[in-house]
Design a protein around this motif. Structure first.
Motif, PDB file in Angstrom:
ATOM      1  N   SER A   2       0.816  -1.206   0.000  1.00 20.92           N
ATOM      2  CA  SER A   2       0.000   0.000   0.000  1.00 20.92           C
ATOM      3  C   SER A   2       0.859   1.269   0.000  1.00 20.92           C
ATOM      4  N   ILE A   3       2.053   1.201   0.558  1.00 21.42           N
ATOM      5  CA  ILE A   3       2.952   2.360   0.545  1.00 21.42           C
ATOM      6  C   ILE A   3       3.425   2.605  -0.885  1.00 21.42           C
ATOM      7  N   ALA A   4       3.768   1.548  -1.602  1.00 20.16           N
ATOM      8  CA  ALA A   4       4.214   1.695  -2.984  1.00 20.16           C
ATOM      9  C   ALA A   4       3.080   2.251  -3.853  1.00 20.16           C
ATOM     10  N   ALA A   5       1.877   1.772  -3.648  1.00 18.17           N
ATOM     11  CA  ALA A   5       0.734   2.266  -4.412  1.00 18.17           C
ATOM     12  C   ALA A   5       0.463   3.727  -4.080  1.00 18.17           C
ATOM     13  N   SER A   6       0.619   4.086  -2.839  1.00 14.02           N
ATOM     14  CA  SER A   6       0.417   5.480  -2.424  1.00 14.02           C
ATOM     15  C   SER A   6       1.450   6.400  -3.060  1.00 14.02           C
TER      16      SER A   6
END
Length: 88
Positions: A2-6
């Motif tokens: 989710s951090i990479a997607a953010s």
């Protein structure tokens, strides 16, 4: 994950917002013709206001005649330049 997607979403939003060709909110530079049209409208509005105030008794005859002549000369100059630029 989710951090990479953010981060990808944040970079995408940043690029969309600040990319010069894609930004619909950027202003184009005003041309000389745009400036003259705005100035013409302002001078005509000033003439209307002057006539109104003269009829309301706020201007003496001599001041009204002087102001009106100055505004009409400026309007003539502006309209002439607009005509020249539109023909070019």
């Amino acid at each position: 994950m989710s951090i990479a997607a953010s981060i990808v979403l944040l970079v995408g939003l940043f690029a969309f917002t600040f990319w010069p060709e894609k930004n619909p909110f950027t202003q184009r530079a005003a041309s000389r013709l745009d400036f003259l049209r705005e100035r013409r409208d302002a001078v005509f509005a000033n003439l209307r206001d002057l006539n109104f105030e003269y009829k309301a008794g706020k201007y003496p005859e001599e001041d009204y005649a002087t102001q009106r002549a100055l505004l009409e000369d400026e309007a003539t100059t502006i309209v002439t330049e607009i005509d020249v630029l539109e023909r070019a």
